[in-house]
Design a protein around this motif. Sequence first.
Motif, mmCIF file in Angstrom:
data_model
loop_
_atom_site.group_PDB
_atom_site.id
_atom_site.type_symbol
_atom_site.label_atom_id
_atom_site.label_comp_id
_atom_site.label_asym_id
_atom_site.label_seq_id
_atom_site.Cartn_x
_atom_site.Cartn_y
_atom_site.Cartn_z
ATOM 1 N N ARG A 102 0.116 2.807 -5.304
ATOM 2 C CA ARG A 102 -0.316 2.000 -6.710
ATOM 3 C C ARG A 102 0.675 2.600 -7.881
ATOM 4 O O ARG A 102 1.066 2.051 -8.637
ATOM 5 N N VAL A 136 -3.859 5.494 -4.042
ATOM 6 C CA VAL A 136 -3.731 6.086 -5.472
ATOM 7 C C VAL A 136 -1.974 6.200 -5.746
ATOM 8 O O VAL A 136 -1.394 5.636 -6.712
ATOM 9 N N ALA A 168 4.077 8.680 -15.714
ATOM 10 C CA ALA A 168 3.678 7.555 -16.704
ATOM 11 C C ALA A 168 2.491 6.702 -16.051
ATOM 12 O O ALA A 168 1.840 6.035 -16.732
ATOM 13 N N CYS A 169 2.609 6.834 -14.901
ATOM 14 C CA CYS A 169 1.867 5.493 -14.006
ATOM 15 C C CYS A 169 0.821 6.235 -13.014
ATOM 16 O O CYS A 169 0.130 5.626 -12.306
ATOM 17 N N ARG A 223 4.166 1.819 -7.435
ATOM 18 C CA ARG A 223 4.438 0.334 -7.541
ATOM 19 C C ARG A 223 4.458 0.148 -9.234
ATOM 20 O O ARG A 223 5.337 -0.628 -9.706
ATOM 21 N N ARG A 224 3.449 0.655 -9.819
ATOM 22 C CA ARG A 224 3.569 0.467 -11.486
ATOM 23 C C ARG A 224 4.611 1.075 -12.019
ATOM 24 O O ARG A 224 5.268 0.575 -12.823
ATOM 25 N N PRO A 231 -2.768 8.194 -12.386
ATOM 26 C CA PRO A 231 -4.152 8.419 -12.994
ATOM 27 C C PRO A 231 -4.178 9.861 -13.712
ATOM 28 O O PRO A 231 -3.655 10.782 -12.967
ATOM 29 N N PRO A 232 -4.929 9.933 -14.530
ATOM 30 C CA PRO A 232 -5.076 11.291 -15.074
ATOM 31 C C PRO A 232 -5.206 12.259 -14.012
ATOM 32 O O PRO A 232 -6.363 12.080 -13.159
#
Lengths: 214, 596
Positions: free
Chosen positions: A27, A24, A84-85, A30-31, A87-88
Amino acid sequence: MMYRFVFEKRGTASFISHLELGKVIERSFRRANVVVEYSEGFNPHMKLSFGPALALGCESNGEYIDIKLSETAVCENLLERINACTPPGVRFISYLKLPEPHKSLGNIYNLARYEAQLKLLPADKAKFEEFMQSEQCVYEKISPKGRKIVDVKKLLVENPTLVKISAEDYQLNYAVLLNLVGGTIKPAEFVTAIFGSNIARNGKYCRNKLCSWN
Amino acid sequence: MKKIEKYLNQVTKPGRYVGGEYNSVIKETPVELRFALAFPDTYEVGMSHLGSQLLYSIINARENTWCERVYCPWIDFESVLRENKIPLYALESKDPISQFDILGITLQYELTYTNILNMLDLAQLPIYAAERDESMPLVLGGGPCAYNPEPIAAFFDCFLIGEGEEAVHDICDCVINWNQSGKTGGKAALLSALSIIPGVYVPALGKHPVVKRVCRNLDAATGKIVPIVPNIEIVHDRAMLEVFRGCTRGCRFCQAGFVYRPVRERRLENVCSMAKQLLATSGYDEISLTSLSSADYSQIADTVKCIQKDGSERISVSLPSLRMDSFSIDLAKLVQNVRKGSMTFAPEAGTQRLRDVINKNVTDEDIDSALTAAFSAGCRTVKLYFMIGLPFETDVDVIGIIDTARRVERLFRSVTGKGGVKITVSVANFVPKAQTPFQREKQNTAEEFSRKHGLLREAARNCRAVSLKYHDSATSCLEGAFARGGRELAPVIETAWRNSAKFDGWSEMFKYSVWQKAFADNHLRLEEILAADYSTVSVLPWQHISAGVSSGYFASELLKASTGQLTADCRRADCIGCGVCQELDVEVVDWGMSQR
C-alpha cells in the motif's frame, strides 16, 4: 529489475506482524506511485520477498526486502517518495539494484543481532552469570503449532553481553542463529530462558542487524 | 504511550491499541473541541465501518476540532488497563477519554450495549448520564439503534437521530459555544441547547418528539474522505465508497430500507473522482461500492468501467448486496475480471408467497437468470442469505429455503455441464425492528427458532453442495428484546455487564445464563418481553422518534403483507406515499430518471 531495500521498523510499526507487513508495504508503494511488478496468473500480486521474520513487538534498525520494480519506477528521490507514504515507524533507509541471478534473502542472512532493554535487580544479574557458566540452557517454545524444546546455547555463536545503563536498566546484546533445525528463538523467549517471563514481558527489543554466518 | 508500551507484549494483536495508521490525524496546534469517536466492538470491526471513517474525515476537516478514535479493548487488554489503573484512551493522542469534550458512540448493533458500559467504565466515567457532570465528556449516541434509543437512554446524554454529516457540525458548534461561555448554566444548559438542534434527542428532557436528520445532497454533505489505512488486518480491508444512500425497494422487514429514505444517488463524476482519490490516498487495490443495493445505482456500469480504466486492471471492484433482479451479465463480468470470488445473493425467503409477504420483489425466474449469469461468468461459489421467523411464515417456507438451494445446484449443472458448485446457505433469525411495517409483529421464541433449524438440517441432509449456517437463537432473542424494549431494560444491561457480560455478539463470549439472571434480578422475564403483543400497544417505546415514514404507511404495508400484495419502488416511479419526502422536505435523487 529486482531491488534490495533496507528499512527500519520502530514504535507503533513494531506491532505490524510479518504477515501484515507485506500489505503495509504494498500500500505504501501504491500511494507513493512507485510501480512494482506483479506476478502472472490467476491472482496477480506484487513481487516482494522478505528476509527472516521479525517477532511481533520487536523493533528493527534494518530489515531487508527484495522488490521487483518496474523500469520507470526508479528515480532520484525514490526513498523520499516512499517514506512520504509509509505509516509512522516504517522508514526506508537505502536500496541497491541486484544482479541476476542473486541469492534470496533467506539464504543470505542466518544470524540476527538483538538488543534487549531490561529492568534487572541484583538477583536477576546472577541469573545471567549462571546462564554464561552453564553448558546448556533448555527452553520450551510454546506456539499454536505445539511445543518444542530448544537448547538456547546452541543458537549462540558468541557470548552475550550485559551492559549497565543506569541503576536498574540494562542492555543485553546477543546474536542467535536463524536457520538451525528446530528453528530460532524470539527475543522475548531468549530473555525468558535466562531471566524468566516477568523480566521478558517488560523488556523492549530491537533487532540491530541481520548478518551472514558460516 | 510510555505507560502502555510495556504491557503490549502481553496481549494478542497489540496493533489494536497503538494507533499510528497512515492517514490517522494528529493535530499539533490547540483546538477548541476534542471529539472521541467510539465504536463499541474490536478495532478490526470498528475500523471496517464506513460511517465512522466518514465522520472522522468530516470532523477533522474542521480546523477547530480534533477527532480521535477509541474501540472496545479485548478482554486481555481490558485486564491490563484495569490492573494498572490505566484509563481508556484515544488511539491518536493516547489521552484519557475523560479529557474529551464529546464521546460519540456509534450504535450499530444491540449486542454491543454491554461494551458501551464497559468502555464508559474503563474511561473512569459513571455509566449513568445523570451521574456525569459538566467536567466530563458529553456522551452522544447515533446510528441505526438510535431509532429505538430507550433501552440505553439512561446511559447517554443525547442521541442524534438520522444522518450525521451535517448535524455533527451543529452539535460541535453548540458544545464549543457552551465551552466558551464558561459552561454557563452547567450541563443542564448544554442539554437544553442541544435539544433545539433538529434530530437531537435528550432523554433527560423527557420523550420529546424528534424527527431524523437527513442530507438533501449526498455529494455536498461529505466532501473529501481520507480513509485511515490499518496496519493490521481488519474485517473489511478495502476502500469503501457509498454510491447512493437509501433504498426504496420496500422490503418490509428491513429497518435500513425505511430509516435511510429517500434514495439519494451521488453524481457519476463525483463517484469517479472520489474513487480515484480514495485509492490514491489509501493505496488499497480493492474498492467496494457500498450501498444498500449497489446494483440499483443508475450509473453502476459506468462507475465500474471508470474505476477500472483509471486504476489499471490491478484494481478490483466489489459490489456487496447485489440484488437478484437488477443484476446483469455485463456487471458480473465487469467485476469479476481481476479476481474470481464468490457471489452473495439474498433471496431472504424460500417461497414466492413469503417473498411477496415481505415485498422482496424477487421471483424464481429472477434467481435463475441472476445465477445463470454468475455461473457463466465463472462463479463457482455462491452464498445465499435467508431469514426464518418472518411474519406469516409456515414450515413450507422454511423447507423452501433448502429447495431453493437445491435448485441452484441443478442450475449450476445445467449451465456449466459439471458439478462442484459450493452453496452456502446462511439463515438469520428474523428480529422485528422499530420503524418498519413489522415493528408490531411477534418474534419467534428461541424454541421456535430451534425447531425451524431442525427442519432446515433435516431438509439439507444428503446435499453435499449445500453448507448450512444459522444464527444462535438466544442472541436473536436478546437482540429482539433491545430492539423494541423501553427504559426498563437499562438496569438489566447494567446487571449483565456487572456480571461480566461483554462482546455479546461474539459467540465465544456470549453468556446466556448471565443475561437470564440479569432479567430475573430486575423482575423481568426475557420470554415475556418477547411474547409481548405490540399490535395493541397504543404508545410504542420509540413513538416519539420519527424516521419520517408515517405510522399509517406502516399499517397499510402490514395489511398488504398479510395478503401478499406488492408495493412498487418509488425510486423511478410514482410516489407510494410513505411520507418521508413531504415530512423531511427532501427529494429522491436518481440520475437514471431522465433516461426512463
